[in-house]
Design an enzyme around this catalytic site. Sequence first.
Site, mmCIF file in Angstrom:
data_model
loop_
_atom_site.group_PDB
_atom_site.id
_atom_site.type_symbol
_atom_site.label_atom_id
_atom_site.label_comp_id
_atom_site.label_asym_id
_atom_site.label_seq_id
_atom_site.Cartn_x
_atom_site.Cartn_y
_atom_site.Cartn_z
ATOM 1 N N TRP A 21 -21.551 27.841 43.286
ATOM 2 C CA TRP A 21 -22.609 27.823 42.266
ATOM 3 C C TRP A 21 -22.387 26.510 41.527
ATOM 4 C CZ3 TRP A 21 -23.273 27.465 36.985
ATOM 5 C CH2 TRP A 21 -24.482 27.913 36.469
ATOM 6 N N LYS A 44 -34.826 41.360 32.949
ATOM 7 C CA LYS A 44 -34.806 41.821 34.350
ATOM 8 C C LYS A 44 -35.944 41.171 35.124
ATOM 9 C CE LYS A 44 -31.775 42.976 34.645
ATOM 10 N NZ LYS A 44 -30.686 42.967 33.884
ATOM 11 N N GLU A 47 -34.320 43.492 27.344
ATOM 12 C CA GLU A 47 -33.675 43.699 28.641
ATOM 13 C C GLU A 47 -34.719 43.825 29.758
ATOM 14 O OE1 GLU A 47 -30.887 43.286 29.842
ATOM 15 O OE2 GLU A 47 -30.822 44.488 31.658
ATOM 16 N N GLU A 90 -35.511 37.306 35.568
ATOM 17 C CA GLU A 90 -34.375 37.002 36.455
ATOM 18 C C GLU A 90 -34.747 37.102 37.929
ATOM 19 O OE1 GLU A 90 -30.038 38.397 35.001
ATOM 20 O OE2 GLU A 90 -31.491 40.007 35.044
ATOM 21 N N CYS A 99 -18.974 31.293 41.829
ATOM 22 C CA CYS A 99 -18.302 30.740 42.998
ATOM 23 C C CYS A 99 -17.332 31.783 43.540
ATOM 24 C CB CYS A 99 -17.530 29.463 42.724
ATOM 25 S SG CYS A 99 -18.512 28.102 42.103
ATOM 26 N N ARG A 132 -21.722 35.867 43.821
ATOM 27 C CA ARG A 132 -21.056 35.048 42.809
ATOM 28 C C ARG A 132 -21.574 33.616 42.777
ATOM 29 N NH1 ARG A 132 -16.749 37.058 39.597
ATOM 30 N NH2 ARG A 132 -16.750 39.218 40.164
ATOM 31 N N LYS A 162 -23.523 36.104 39.406
ATOM 32 C CA LYS A 162 -23.193 37.402 38.814
ATOM 33 C C LYS A 162 -22.243 37.277 37.636
ATOM 34 C CE LYS A 162 -23.165 41.886 38.730
ATOM 35 N NZ LYS A 162 -24.330 42.459 38.042
ATOM 36 N N HIS A 164 -47.195 38.137 14.464
ATOM 37 C CA HIS A 164 -46.665 36.918 13.861
ATOM 38 C C HIS A 164 -46.543 35.779 14.865
ATOM 39 C CE1 HIS A 164 -46.024 39.301 10.327
ATOM 40 N NE2 HIS A 164 -45.322 40.183 11.041
ATOM 41 N N ASN A 176 -12.665 27.270 41.967
ATOM 42 C CA ASN A 176 -13.599 27.876 41.015
ATOM 43 C C ASN A 176 -13.196 27.399 39.626
ATOM 44 O OD1 ASN A 176 -14.621 29.348 43.090
ATOM 45 N ND2 ASN A 176 -13.880 31.339 42.374
ATOM 46 N N GLY A 177 -14.167 27.145 38.777
ATOM 47 C CA GLY A 177 -13.854 26.703 37.420
ATOM 48 C C GLY A 177 -14.330 25.290 37.183
#
Length: 616
Positions: free
Chosen positions: A74, A492, A488, A495, A2, A27, A611, A511, A100-101
């Site tokens: 968000w 990527k 990673e 995402e 946010c 954000r 982010k 396995h 925010n929060g």
Amino acid sequence: MCGIVGYVGHAEAVPILLDGLKRLEYRGYDSAGVATLEEGCISIRKEIGRIDDLRRSIGKNPLGGTTGISHTRWATHGKVTQKNAHPHCDRSGRLALVHNGVIENYSSLRTQLEEEGHQFISQTDTEVLAHLVGRAFDRSGERTQGALVSALREALHLVSGTYGIAIVHAEFPGLIIGARRGSPLVLGIGKGENFLASDVSAIVGHTRDVVYLNDYEIAVLTGEGFTISTIEGNGADYNVTTVEMTDEDVSKGHHSHFMLKEIHEQVKSVTDAMRGRLAHEEATAKLGGLNMTNAELRSVERVILSGCGTAFHAAMVGEYAIETLAQVPTECEFASEFRYRNLPMTKDTLVFVLSQSGETADTLAALRESKRKGHRTLGICNNVASTIARESDGGVYMHAGPEIGVAATKSFTSQVTVLTLIALLLGRIRNLSSSEGSRIISEMEGLPAKIDRVLKLEQEIASIARRYAQAKVMLFMGRQFNYPVALEGALKLKEISYIAASGYASAELKHGVIALVNEETPSIFIAPHDAVFHKNLSNIEEVKARGGPVIAIGTEGKGQELSLLCDDVILLPEAPEYLTPILASIALQFFAYHIAVTLGCDVDKPRNLAKSVTVE
Ligand code: G6P
């Protein structure tokens, strides 16, 4: 997560607020809204979607005023709807608030307020806070600015959780009030105008002089000045900081996406992470920010590295580096798990928390828990003014410059660079010889030129990526130092392209994972010419035997065996095993990026992500 922007001054607020929101859009980008003060009234516009949707809607139905607050959301509490978008009002409709929060006890407070006759329009926790402030103000019977600030104090004492907030009230044109606990807020000082934002990038185009609010502080802003006090009502000391970031740092330049710009910045960001930190004469790393003597570092018996997402993957590479170069037992722990585990930690355990933003709630909580247990806790952060940077006992800044693309790229390679420096330092005060130290330094100095060569492979990687863009599932495999790179690379890709991608240690294939292998499921093997190259080769054979397409990332001049076996091969400059993750991850960043672009995905703002995740 946010974004908040507030403006008070002599200019029209809306263009400044929308411009600031645009810069904070990474954000959170579910919905957005603006409230301005105009002729004794509050005017609000909200829209689902992106800032441009809000801009269009305001274009059709303009709103004026030289004081305003705004928010890009968000969603945490309540779906993505226009009603749930911020700003939210109190019962009178004369106070508007952005937040925010998370207000953790909002449900019981809401029930209590409803029993008193308050009606709520949204499902959010934020609206409860707006009602609490409005209720306290109306009950005070005083219609002064001081009474409004007191009402805010009273309300904040009732809530638990985290907040960065901004408030305007119809009766006080030319006034914004902000408060923070656990969610960043920065005040920007202008001439005859002042700004409030959750991130400095929103206001850096207007002023470089800023004050970072601390937790439990309230800021009162007018066009002419500002005051800062504590939530308890005491005066608070503050420093005015000059921000180095420029407007250009937070724009895309000629690149089509921030992610692409940031991938291409890695020669510089990795160089900057090493700058002034290589001590040739002593063949070690110089990391003054750790605030530890060699004797203290020598007594470290165990290292814990903690972070989230990409930072966690960098930590995993660091685990290999510290154990290989320094022989210090090292463990990685998800920051979100750290504080809920009773991790056995001897008194000589050194904890590092890694965070690009320095604001990730889980990582901050891990830092606080570690410090509470009495451990020295150091930060590896990019954002110099962040909460984690400020609360840690010391650390190493990444100096990567702003990272705006939601998918982390340059922060990963900077974190790995910093961790390699830490491994070198810890190694050199233990068993690593001076000649080995010098060799590592010279390898690190040669790294930027090798990164440059990887960057030149973009078009080659792009054409491979386009051929695999229609795959529904992809597997990423690597061993040792490149096992985290497989994780990673997969992160990527999922995402930004929404392809179901998973990373594994190559040998784990047999396995279970091998059940997924078929003609439609490409496997990407990170197989540089290192000690486990032939082991990787056997795993590639296993995939090929079952008809699975294979893309291999190998080493220049040593790609013959890979070329015979694999469908596509990307060859990277030769490097020691502890540096191959940096080169291979950049190739995988290009791979993910070009697949996402081919699929028409919104690379810089992937769905559902943000982010910096400032909620638990
Ligand atoms: C979010 C981002 C990831 C990032 C993670 C940790 O989930 O989407 O890209 O790696 O947070 O962020 P930090 O700022 O703590 O490094």
